[in-house]
Design an enzyme around this catalytic site. Structure first.
Site, PDB file in Angstrom:
ATOM      1  N   GLU A 249       0.890  -1.176   0.000  1.00 24.20           N
ATOM      2  CA  GLU A 249       0.000   0.000   0.000  1.00 24.20           C
ATOM      3  C   GLU A 249       0.916   1.210   0.000  1.00 24.20           C
ATOM      4  OE1 GLU A 249      -3.330   0.298   0.009  1.00 24.20           O
ATOM      5  OE2 GLU A 249      -3.849  -1.819   0.168  1.00 24.20           O
ATOM      6  N   CYS A 283      -1.843   9.440   2.688  1.00 24.53           N
ATOM      7  CA  CYS A 283      -1.511   8.928   1.352  1.00 24.53           C
ATOM      8  C   CYS A 283      -2.535   9.351   0.304  1.00 24.53           C
ATOM      9  CB  CYS A 283      -1.395   7.413   1.395  1.00 24.53           C
ATOM     10  SG  CYS A 283      -2.868   6.644   2.054  1.00 24.53           S
TER      11      CYS A 283
HETATM   12  N1  NAD Z   1      -1.471   3.365   0.402  1.00 23.49           N
HETATM   13  C1  NAD Z   1      -1.627   3.439   1.701  1.00 23.49           C
HETATM   14  O1  NAD Z   1      -2.520   2.823   2.281  1.00 23.49           O
HETATM   15  C2  NAD Z   1      -0.712   4.298   2.528  1.00 23.49           C
HETATM   16  C3  NAD Z   1      -1.106   4.616   3.828  1.00 23.49           C
HETATM   17  C4  NAD Z   1      -0.259   5.407   4.610  1.00 23.49           C
HETATM   18  C5  NAD Z   1       0.937   5.859   4.117  1.00 23.49           C
HETATM   19  N2  NAD Z   1       1.288   5.537   2.851  1.00 23.49           N
HETATM   20  C6  NAD Z   1       2.536   6.058   2.307  1.00 23.49           C
HETATM   21  O2  NAD Z   1       3.579   5.970   3.277  1.00 23.49           O
HETATM   22  C7  NAD Z   1       4.510   7.015   3.084  1.00 23.49           C
HETATM   23  C8  NAD Z   1       4.733   7.765   4.366  1.00 23.49           C
HETATM   24  O3  NAD Z   1       5.008   6.942   5.430  1.00 23.49           O
HETATM   25  P1  NAD Z   1       6.498   6.711   5.949  1.00 23.49           P
HETATM   26  O4  NAD Z   1       7.275   7.967   5.848  1.00 23.49           O
HETATM   27  O5  NAD Z   1       6.387   6.047   7.267  1.00 23.49           O
HETATM   28  O6  NAD Z   1       7.016   5.687   4.841  1.00 23.49           O
HETATM   29  P2  NAD Z   1       8.395   4.901   4.743  1.00 23.49           P
HETATM   30  O7  NAD Z   1       8.351   4.110   3.488  1.00 23.49           O
HETATM   31  O8  NAD Z   1       9.551   5.795   4.956  1.00 23.49           O
HETATM   32  O9  NAD Z   1       8.366   3.924   6.010  1.00 23.49           O
HETATM   33  C9  NAD Z   1       7.360   2.963   6.163  1.00 23.49           C
HETATM   34  C10 NAD Z   1       7.913   1.785   6.949  1.00 23.49           C
HETATM   35  O10 NAD Z   1       8.950   1.190   6.188  1.00 23.49           O
HETATM   36  C11 NAD Z   1      10.091   1.007   7.016  1.00 23.49           C
HETATM   37  N3  NAD Z   1      11.305   1.009   6.178  1.00 23.49           N
HETATM   38  C12 NAD Z   1      12.088   2.055   5.850  1.00 23.49           C
HETATM   39  N4  NAD Z   1      13.111   1.626   5.067  1.00 23.49           N
HETATM   40  C13 NAD Z   1      12.943   0.295   4.902  1.00 23.49           C
HETATM   41  C14 NAD Z   1      13.640  -0.707   4.185  1.00 23.49           C
HETATM   42  N5  NAD Z   1      14.729  -0.452   3.476  1.00 23.49           N
HETATM   43  N6  NAD Z   1      13.150  -1.957   4.221  1.00 23.49           N
HETATM   44  C15 NAD Z   1      12.040  -2.256   4.924  1.00 23.49           C
HETATM   45  N7  NAD Z   1      11.335  -1.343   5.620  1.00 23.49           N
HETATM   46  C16 NAD Z   1      11.780  -0.088   5.608  1.00 23.49           C
HETATM   47  C17 NAD Z   1       9.997   2.126   8.016  1.00 23.49           C
HETATM   48  O11 NAD Z   1      10.770   1.822   9.145  1.00 23.49           O
HETATM   49  C18 NAD Z   1       8.523   2.173   8.290  1.00 23.49           C
HETATM   50  O12 NAD Z   1       8.175   1.203   9.239  1.00 23.49           O
HETATM   51  C19 NAD Z   1       3.887   7.908   2.032  1.00 23.49           C
HETATM   52  O13 NAD Z   1       4.469   7.612   0.795  1.00 23.49           O
HETATM   53  C20 NAD Z   1       2.422   7.522   2.066  1.00 23.49           C
HETATM   54  O14 NAD Z   1       1.723   7.794   0.895  1.00 23.49           O
HETATM   55  C21 NAD Z   1       0.504   4.769   2.054  1.00 23.49           C
HETATM   56  O1  LIG Z   2      -2.416   7.620   4.639  1.00 23.42           O
HETATM   57  C1  LIG Z   2      -3.138   6.865   4.025  1.00 23.42           C
HETATM   58  C2  LIG Z   2      -4.246   6.186   4.703  1.00 23.42           C
HETATM   59  O2  LIG Z   2      -4.653   5.061   3.986  1.00 23.42           O
HETATM   60  C3  LIG Z   2      -5.350   7.126   4.929  1.00 23.42           C
HETATM   61  S1  LIG Z   2      -6.590   6.433   5.841  1.00 23.42           S
HETATM   62  O3  LIG Z   2      -6.182   6.167   7.204  1.00 23.42           O
HETATM   63  O4  LIG Z   2      -6.930   5.164   5.315  1.00 23.42           O
HETATM   64  O5  LIG Z   2      -7.719   7.345   5.778  1.00 23.42           O
END
Ligand code: NAD
Ligand SMILES: O=C[C@H](O)CS(=O)(=O)O
Length: 477
Positions: A249, A283
């Site tokens: 995701e 996101c």
């Molecule tokens: N599509 C969705 O449902 C959704 C929901 C929430 C957030 N997001 C996305 O998440 C991002 C923001 O969150 P973030 O800053 O925590 O993301 P991130 O990718 O920096 O980190 C997410 C997780 O991945 C881990 N991580 C970091 N480097 C890694 C590696 N090399 N291998 C394995 N794991 C690793 C982190 O420790 C953390 O637990 C944004 O791009 C946002 O759009 C997507």
């Molecule tokens: O940041 C992305 C999340 O999926 C938004 S929500 O918690 O599902 O509304």
């Protein structure tokens, strides 16, 4: 609240070799010391999960449902305490944090229901020549150890979207929460223990993603990897996980179309909130708004007016809308993207300023389509607004993205709503609301670089299960 938090493995707190301080992003105050798992701890957690799975896979559905429903009740009873944890470690406004907790309660309730609704399918065997006198059906069986890696921005609810379906399915889990928001996950240890979850089914190991990644994605006992986070990390995980079942995701730069004839009265408030809620660190935050020429100037004026009214302040203050972004690193990136966008022609209509760790909500027009604020995911309090002449032009612009999570369109025309819905290249199209709309039982996931697989409890549950087809040939009498 300052406390040392070890790792939760096999139903017990286990000391970590090292601890790191966790800071409040709004005040920089130290909140706690968090045990940092190492690969050997991840391996121990996976082994414990594997052992626990041998009995948990036969735990009846009604018992798994009861555990999940009880966990939902406990979280609800401690709602205010849980919301405060999110506000402190994530600098999320307390009102948004309460909304997240209320959604989390529902997410675990949906998981309890899903545990009892694990239906297969009957296959009409005699539709094929040679299939006569046979019954055919599918069943979904638990897969084994699931590893879950989660982001900082919804530390309760997005964890619930992994822990909930994994338990509903009869799997065991190793959870690695985001470095910035581990407390929200660590609280689950005792919540689920109190709810009756057998030891070892849920293991929680905070630590650095890059340190734990290979073990969490590549250990032979791991049968399913579920990740929510950035596209960049998603790609690394995909390569490491190989042939394992995988859910990703990932990020987006969600578009919203405001079509000719849309009622601005109904559009302004949700579109401002969808752009700036939790400082745009969502996101499905609105990043690109396309407004029909006939409405553009009025929309822009009203959008800017409302944006300027947003209250900047402490996450714990009831009135606050805008708070500190999650880290200095994130703030530096946002500032550099903004400067670059301005050099490339963008006009700052409001905001653009920074005080402490807070960036004022920022509205850009005249954005160059090659600027990072258009092409990449901003994940901060910046939104770009564009005029359009024809609906096709808006749809093509909205689709001009490597991402495809949710899109939204406000339109008074049913025909135009469905015309757009068929053409928008996103996992979800939200008509007459913002792309930031999500409820927790809807299928949710991305096209293109926004991901692989679907969440939304029952969808996630099946992603975490093996499907088996069974054919039964009737003996002839
Ligand atoms: N599509 C969705 O449902 C959704 C929901 C929430 C957030 N997001 C996305 O998440 C991002 C923001 O969150 P973030 O800053 O925590 O993301 P991130 O990718 O920096 O980190 C997410 C997780 O991945 C881990 N991580 C970091 N480097 C890694 C590696 N090399 N291998 C394995 N794991 C690793 C982190 O420790 C953390 O637990 C944004 O791009 C946002 O759009 C997507
Ligand atoms: O940041 C992305 C999340 O999926 C938004 S929500 O918690 O599902 O509304």
């Amino acid at each position: 609240m300052k406390k040392k938090w070890p790792l939760w493995i096999g139903g017990q707190w286990q000391e970590a070799k090292t601890y790191e301080p966790l800071y409040n992003p709004h005040t920089d105050e130290e909140l706690a010391e968090i045990g940092q798992a190492e690969p050997a701890d991840a391996e121990l957690a996976i082994t414990n999960a594997h052992e626990a799975f041998q009995t948990f896979k036969s735990h009846p559905a009604h018992a798994r449902a009861e555990i999940l429903a009880k966990a939902a009740d406990i979280i609800e009873q401690h709602g205010e305490e849980c919301a405060k944890i999110i506000a402190l470690e994530g600098a999320k406004s307390i009102r948004n944090a309460r909304e997240e907790i209320s959604r989390t309660v529902q997410t675990y309730q949906f998981a309890a229901e899903a545990a009892k609704s694990n239906y297969g399918e009957q296959i009409p065997m005699d539709a094929a020549k040679g299939g006569e006198n046979r019954f055919g059906f599918t069943i979904h069986t638990p897969i084994g150890v699931v590893t879950a890696i989660t982001p900082f921005n919804f530390p309760f609810n997005l964890v619930a979207h992994k822990v909930g379906p994994a338990i509903a399915a009869g799997n065991s889990i190793v959870l690695k929460p985001a470095e910035q928001t581990p407390l929200s996950s660590l609280l689950l240890a005792e919540i689920f223990q109190e709810a009756g979850l057998p030891d070892g089914v849920l293991n929680i190991i905070p630590g650095k993603g890059e340190v734990l990644s290979k073990t969490l994605t590549g250990h032979p006992y791991v049968k399913n990897v579920t990740f929510t986070g950035s596209v960049e990390v998603g790609h690394i995980i995909q390569q490491q996980a190989g042939f394992r079942k995988l859910t990703l995701e990932l990020g987006s730069n969600s578009p919203l179309i405001i079509d000719e004839g849309a009622d601005l009265e109904k559009v302004i408030e949700p579109s401002v909130m969808g752009s700036f809620s939790y400082n745009g660190q969502v996101c499905i935050s609105i990043q690109r708004i396309y407004v029909h020429q006939s409405l553009y100037q009025e929309y822009l004026n009203r959008f800017i007016k409302r944006t300027k009214e947003l209250v900047i302040g402490s996450p714990l203050d009831e009135q606050t809308n805008i708070t500190a972004v999650i880290s200095k690193k994130s703030l530096d990136r946002l500032q550099s993207w903004l400067e670059e966008a301005v050099k490339e022609g963008a006009k700052i209509e409001c905001g653009g300023t920074v005080e402490g760790n807070i960036m004022a909500p920022t509205v850009l027009t005249n954005v160059n389509r090659d600027s990072k604020v258009f092409r990449s995911e901003i994940f901060g309090p910046i939104v770009c607004i564009f005029p359009f002449d024809t609906l096709d032009e808006a749809i093509n612009d909205a689709n001009d993205s490597r991402y495809g999570l949710n899109s939204g369109i406000f339109t008074p025309s049913i025909e135009r709503a469905f015309y757009a819905a068929q053409r928008l290249e996103t996992g979800g199209v939200i008509i007459n609301d913002i792309p930031t709309f999500r409820i927790d039982n809807m299928p949710y996931g991305g096209w293109k670089d926004s991901g692989v697989g679907r969440e939304g409890i029952k969808y996630a549950m099946h992603e975490m299960m093996e499907q088996k087809f069974i054919s039964f040939k009737l003996n002839e009498h």
